[in-house]
Design an enzyme around this catalytic site. Structure first.
Site, PDB file in Angstrom:
ATOM      1  N   HIS A 281      12.163  -4.600  40.509  1.00 24.21           N
ATOM      2  CA  HIS A 281      12.131  -3.594  39.441  1.00 24.21           C
ATOM      3  C   HIS A 281      11.955  -4.308  38.119  1.00 24.21           C
ATOM      4  CE1 HIS A 281      13.228  -0.226  36.887  1.00 24.21           C
ATOM      5  NE2 HIS A 281      12.930   0.529  37.927  1.00 24.21           N
ATOM      6  N   ASP A 338      12.997   3.695  45.477  1.00 23.78           N
ATOM      7  CA  ASP A 338      11.924   4.152  46.356  1.00 23.78           C
ATOM      8  C   ASP A 338      12.051   3.631  47.779  1.00 23.78           C
ATOM      9  OD1 ASP A 338      10.565   5.697  44.521  1.00 23.78           O
ATOM     10  OD2 ASP A 338       9.664   3.920  43.604  1.00 23.78           O
TER      11      ASP A 338
HETATM   12  N1  ACO Z   1       7.405  -8.544  46.837  1.00 27.15           N
HETATM   13  C1  ACO Z   1       7.191  -9.879  46.705  1.00 27.15           C
HETATM   14  N2  ACO Z   1       7.279 -10.554  45.533  1.00 27.15           N
HETATM   15  C2  ACO Z   1       7.577  -9.827  44.447  1.00 27.15           C
HETATM   16  C3  ACO Z   1       7.814  -8.445  44.502  1.00 27.15           C
HETATM   17  C4  ACO Z   1       7.718  -7.800  45.754  1.00 27.15           C
HETATM   18  N3  ACO Z   1       7.927  -6.488  45.866  1.00 27.15           N
HETATM   19  N4  ACO Z   1       8.097  -7.982  43.254  1.00 27.15           N
HETATM   20  C5  ACO Z   1       8.039  -9.039  42.454  1.00 27.15           C
HETATM   21  N5  ACO Z   1       7.730 -10.172  43.164  1.00 27.15           N
HETATM   22  C6  ACO Z   1       7.648 -11.535  42.642  1.00 27.15           C
HETATM   23  C7  ACO Z   1       6.360 -11.773  41.863  1.00 27.15           C
HETATM   24  O1  ACO Z   1       5.332 -12.228  42.696  1.00 27.15           O
HETATM   25  C8  ACO Z   1       6.804 -12.781  40.849  1.00 27.15           C
HETATM   26  O2  ACO Z   1       6.893 -14.027  41.513  1.00 27.15           O
HETATM   27  P1  ACO Z   1       6.542 -15.403  40.709  1.00 27.15           P
HETATM   28  O3  ACO Z   1       7.562 -15.490  39.612  1.00 27.15           O
HETATM   29  O4  ACO Z   1       6.674 -16.467  41.745  1.00 27.15           O
HETATM   30  O5  ACO Z   1       5.135 -15.244  40.195  1.00 27.15           O
HETATM   31  C9  ACO Z   1       8.244 -12.356  40.514  1.00 27.15           C
HETATM   32  O6  ACO Z   1       8.715 -11.701  41.710  1.00 27.15           O
HETATM   33  C10 ACO Z   1       8.351 -11.425  39.319  1.00 27.15           C
HETATM   34  O7  ACO Z   1       7.530 -10.289  39.567  1.00 27.15           O
HETATM   35  P2  ACO Z   1       6.751  -9.489  38.453  1.00 27.15           P
HETATM   36  O8  ACO Z   1       5.562  -8.811  39.093  1.00 27.15           O
HETATM   37  O9  ACO Z   1       6.509 -10.346  37.262  1.00 27.15           O
HETATM   38  O10 ACO Z   1       7.816  -8.387  38.043  1.00 27.15           O
HETATM   39  P3  ACO Z   1       7.502  -7.101  37.239  1.00 27.15           P
HETATM   40  O11 ACO Z   1       8.765  -6.761  36.518  1.00 27.15           O
HETATM   41  O12 ACO Z   1       6.253  -7.222  36.460  1.00 27.15           O
HETATM   42  O13 ACO Z   1       7.196  -6.007  38.403  1.00 27.15           O
HETATM   43  C11 ACO Z   1       7.450  -4.333  40.024  1.00 27.15           C
HETATM   44  C12 ACO Z   1       8.100  -5.077  38.857  1.00 27.15           C
HETATM   45  C13 ACO Z   1       6.058  -3.791  39.636  1.00 27.15           C
HETATM   46  C14 ACO Z   1       8.332  -3.139  40.395  1.00 27.15           C
HETATM   47  C15 ACO Z   1       7.310  -5.316  41.215  1.00 27.15           C
HETATM   48  O14 ACO Z   1       8.590  -5.802  41.593  1.00 27.15           O
HETATM   49  C16 ACO Z   1       6.612  -4.692  42.432  1.00 27.15           C
HETATM   50  O15 ACO Z   1       5.388  -4.715  42.503  1.00 27.15           O
HETATM   51  N6  ACO Z   1       7.407  -4.134  43.402  1.00 27.15           N
HETATM   52  C17 ACO Z   1       6.842  -3.450  44.536  1.00 27.15           C
HETATM   53  C18 ACO Z   1       6.406  -2.037  44.152  1.00 27.15           C
HETATM   54  C19 ACO Z   1       7.585  -1.108  43.943  1.00 27.15           C
HETATM   55  O16 ACO Z   1       8.503  -1.035  44.741  1.00 27.15           O
HETATM   56  N7  ACO Z   1       7.509  -0.332  42.850  1.00 27.15           N
HETATM   57  C20 ACO Z   1       8.543   0.664  42.504  1.00 27.15           C
HETATM   58  C21 ACO Z   1       9.176   0.360  41.204  1.00 27.15           C
HETATM   59  S1  ACO Z   1      10.535   1.407  40.928  1.00 27.15           S
HETATM   60  C22 ACO Z   1       9.903   2.829  40.348  1.00 27.15           C
HETATM   61  O17 ACO Z   1       8.812   2.974  39.877  1.00 27.15           O
HETATM   62  C23 ACO Z   1      10.806   3.967  40.473  1.00 27.15           C
END
Ligand code: ACO
Length: 402
Positions: A281, A338
């Protein structure tokens, strides 16, 4: 030719913050959240207490008007909403025009936007507070009817018209699961689970869809069109679309033999675009307080409805494995709301592509409250700047010489 270096001097300093990770866009008194401590409050009331003691309409009132309603205010609010649940019969012509297998979020966004064609009084930027109020009521009232019509059409079933003797959530469930000819029994367990889910989704401060609603509304665009834009923002799998993506992912893992370890490794592999849907998140870097509540609601619903869902077993295995894996621990990736909501929606009998629509139904009071607050604060039009990185000086070449 333009001398870019001079332009930079004229524009002053610009803060570059992709995705607005650290940039506040507004001051708000609606929702407080602390991502480190896992705290979420609507208008100062903890989400845990609201989920336990309140119902969705009461929470909608709280978000929009800032205070919990008295019994009289709530009765009046419910009565006003009940008066406006029907949609114009001509709207069904749009519905008829969509391919029956098209995604319900696309239909929802366009039907909500088209409300502004039927209620032109909403178009005036400086409408009276009474007209603004009526527009909010109409939107809250008609949204569940639109959702149910989209759903019934997707099945090829006759449309079910609202029954105003029911409360907001029961009426919605009746229009979704009801038959035209029969009275349906609406299971109180289902009503309660639905209330909880909608409350948990009702607002979440300046998330992608709420800030879209504020941004679009900041040009004095009407509420229906602004919320329609919010629906589009919510649709994406990185935002509300994640609840659909979670179930699709769990199904895929099940069909692949249920090897959760293999899929966790895929999520960790930086050369693999796969992400563990329902994990991580932008703001919660400890745990998502909504996920805790929803997890319990999920267990209750499955137990009470006597459902044994193999996909839930996969979800549990995934959660356990991820929570003990250094990759997820170091990056503070925890299951989000979610991760569980899709499992409940599935248990209640909703098809997967309706999940994000249900999220939108829950988020509606939040969008309305954000839009109203933005207007009340008299915020200026949203207009971010950029750092220009393109060509600075090129000479035009005629097409025959290129
Ligand atoms: N699976 C694997 N790796 C992940 C995931 C994931 N679900 N989420 C983040 N990471 C990793 C990234 O690759 C990154 O790794 P790095 O530092 O080695 O490059 C690190 O964790 C940070 O991730 P970011 O993408 O920079 O985090 P951000 O805050 O931008 O993204 C997000 C948050 C979009 C929710 C992301 O965690 C994601 O894509 N999750 C899956 C989709 C999801 O469940 N979305 C629902 C959000 S809640 C809502 O809308 C109610």
């Amino acid at each position: 030719a333009i001398d870019i270096s001079k332009l930079r001097d004229l524009t002053g300093h610009i803060t570059l913050d992709f995705g607005y990770k650290n940039t506040g866009s507004t001051k708000s008194a609606i929702t407080f959240l602390d991502g480190e401590l896992g705290i979420l409050k609507y208008r100062g009331y903890p989400i845990e207490e609201l989920a336990e003691k309140s119902n969705f309409l009461e929470v909608a009132y709280l978000l929009i008007y800032g205070e919990l309603p008295t019994q009289e205010q709530l009765t009046n609010f419910q009565a006003q909403i009940s008066r406006h649940t029907l949609i114009h019969e001509d709207m069904k012509k749009f519905l008829d025009g969509y391919p029956s297998k098209s995604h319900p979020m696309a239909q929802l966004a366009s039907l909500v936007c088209s409300l502004s064609t039927f209620y032109p009084e909403s178009l005036k930027a400086n409408s009276s507070p009474e007209t603004m109020d009526l527009t909010m009521i109409k939107l809250l009232a008609k949204f569940p009817t639109i959702v149910s019509f989209i759903y019934k059409k997707s099945l090829g079933h006759p449309l079910i018209y609202p029954k105003n003797k029911y409360d907001y959530v029961s009426n919605f469930l009746y229009m979704i699961f009801g038959q035209r000819t029969e009275e349906v029994e609406i299971d109180p367990v289902v009503v309660s689970a639905m209330n909880t889910l909608l409350i948990l989704h009702a607002d979440h401060e300046q998330n992608c869809s709420a800030s879209t609603v504020r941004m679009v509304g900041s040009s004095d665009c009407n509420l229906y069109a602004s919320v329609s834009a919010g629906i589009d923002a919510l649709w994406g799998p990185l935002h509300g679309g994640a609840n659909q993506a979670v179930i699709e992912m769990l199904e895929l893992i099940k069909e692949d033999g249920g090897d959760t370890e293999k899929w966790i490794n895929k999520a960790k592999d930086k050369n693999d675009p796969f992400r563990m849907m329902g994990f991580g998140h932008r703001v919660y870097k400890n745990f998502d307080p909504r996920a805790k509540i929803i997890k319990k609601a999920c267990d209750d619903v499955l137990e009470k409805l006597g459902i044994n869902d193999p996909v839930l077993e996969i979800a549990k295995k995934l959660e356990e494995a991820a929570l003990s894996d250094p990759y997820f621990v170091e990056r503070k990736l925890y299951p989000n709301v979610d991760f569980y909501s899709g499992i409940i929606y599935r248990a209640l009998g909703f098809p997967t592509d309706m999940f994000t629509v249900l999220f939108a139904l829950g988020r509606l009071p939040g969008w309305i409250a954000q839009w109203k607050e933005m207007h009340e604060n008299k915020e200026p039009i949203g207009r971010p700047r950029q750092i220009y990185v393109g060509y600075t000086d090129r000479t035009f070449t005629k097409i025959e010489d290129r």
